[in-house]
Design an enzyme around this catalytic site. Structure first.
Site, PDB file in Angstrom:
ATOM      1  N   CYS A  61       0.823  -1.215   0.000  1.00 26.88           N
ATOM      2  CA  CYS A  61       0.000   0.000   0.000  1.00 26.88           C
ATOM      3  C   CYS A  61       0.861   1.271   0.000  1.00 26.88           C
ATOM      4  CB  CYS A  61      -0.996  -0.023   1.162  1.00 26.88           C
ATOM      5  SG  CYS A  61      -2.345   1.143   0.900  1.00 26.88           S
ATOM      6  N   HIS A 100      -3.813  -5.061   0.414  1.00 31.15           N
ATOM      7  CA  HIS A 100      -3.333  -5.425   1.750  1.00 31.15           C
ATOM      8  C   HIS A 100      -3.365  -6.942   1.960  1.00 31.15           C
ATOM      9  CE1 HIS A 100      -2.756  -1.535   3.773  1.00 31.15           C
ATOM     10  NE2 HIS A 100      -3.705  -1.100   2.970  1.00 31.15           N
ATOM     11  N   GLU A 146      -1.728  -8.684   3.966  1.00 33.08           N
ATOM     12  CA  GLU A 146      -1.632  -9.049   5.392  1.00 33.08           C
ATOM     13  C   GLU A 146      -3.014  -9.143   6.041  1.00 33.08           C
ATOM     14  OE1 GLU A 146      -1.309  -6.064   4.295  1.00 33.08           O
ATOM     15  OE2 GLU A 146      -2.086  -4.633   5.760  1.00 33.08           O
TER      16      GLU A 146
END
Ligand code: MN
Length: 246
Positions: free
Chosen positions: A115, A217, A219
């Protein structure tokens, strides 16, 4: 089994209430930490500092660097004045991230940029950003989703001959929490994924270095989506492979 040390670039969190309103804390989102553990790495949070010699040694301790998400990158760094839709910026963190990148490249440490991470990476190498996606005419996909953080909402087309293609294949469904995106890709980098509206969603550095950046994202998805965990695994394996044993 030996595991590589993965540093996650930190940010600041200012308490909005509680016992210490306005108090500044060093932090990263826990999803980064858990994704690194699940992928077989040892996570460390790298706190923001402004001493260059300290940053150089922060990088020396690591086998791999994750550039985490956060505020907008200052447009002054790519030669633009701030436009009306620019979000909050953090000059302190811009300077810190740029030095992390500089020393990680110098020391040949693998980088996974996420990001804001991919945006500052692109800017650090001379590229530019759209300060807001409304400034890019064709960008008509919702890139700042209201859905849950772990829910993928738009497709990305992955370009062949990239590390990302080897990990994810021809396309992937990703989440999206950005209002900026890469405009001009930095020299020495190639685009490796795009959304159907042409927004650049991933880049990689050409050559031998392992420098992979994604606009979404992973994660936030890794706990539920094996393909996104695979992205972390690939990075952690590379960090282990390149680990310098002394
Ligand atoms: Mn997106």
């Amino acid at each position: 089994m030996m595991k590589p040390i993965i540093g996650i670039s930190g940010g600041h969190l200012i308490d909005s209430g509680g016992r210490f309103p306005g108090y500044k804390r060093a932090y990263v989102n826990d999803d980064y930490v858990q994704s690194v553990v699940k992928a077989g790495g040892i996570p460390y949070i790298i706190p923001v500092v402004d001493d260059e010699a300290v940053i150089e040694q922060q990088i020396q301790q690591l086998d791999g660097l994750i550039l985490s998400g956060g505020d907008d990158v200052s447009p002054l760094l790519y030669g633009e004045e701030p436009l009306t839709k620019l979000g909050p910026t953090s000059p302190e963190r811009d300077a810190f991230d740029k030095l992390l990148i500089k020393y990680a490249i110098d020391q040949k440490k693998p980088i996974l940029a996420i990001c804001r991470g991919v945006q500052i990476l692109n800017v650090a190498f001379g590229g530019s950003l759209y300060q807001d996606l409304s400034y890019k005419e064709e960008a008509n996909i919702r890139h700042d989703q209201y859905s849950r953080t772990d829910m993928p909402t738009h497709n990305v087309i992955i370009h062949e001959d990239s590390k990302l293609f080897a990990i994810l294949g021809r396309s992937a469904l990703v989440n999206s929490f950005h209002h900026q995106a890469i405009k001009c890709v930095a020299e020495g980098f190639k685009v490796t994924a795009t959304a159907r509206d042409g927004v650049i969603e991933a880049i990689e550095k050409e050559g031998e270095d392992y420098v992979v950046g994604v606009q979404w994202h992973p994660e936030m998805m890794a706990a539920k989506t094996p393909a996104m965990l695979a992205l972390f695994r690939n990075f952690v394996e590379e960090a282990l492979r390149r680990k310098t044993f002394v």
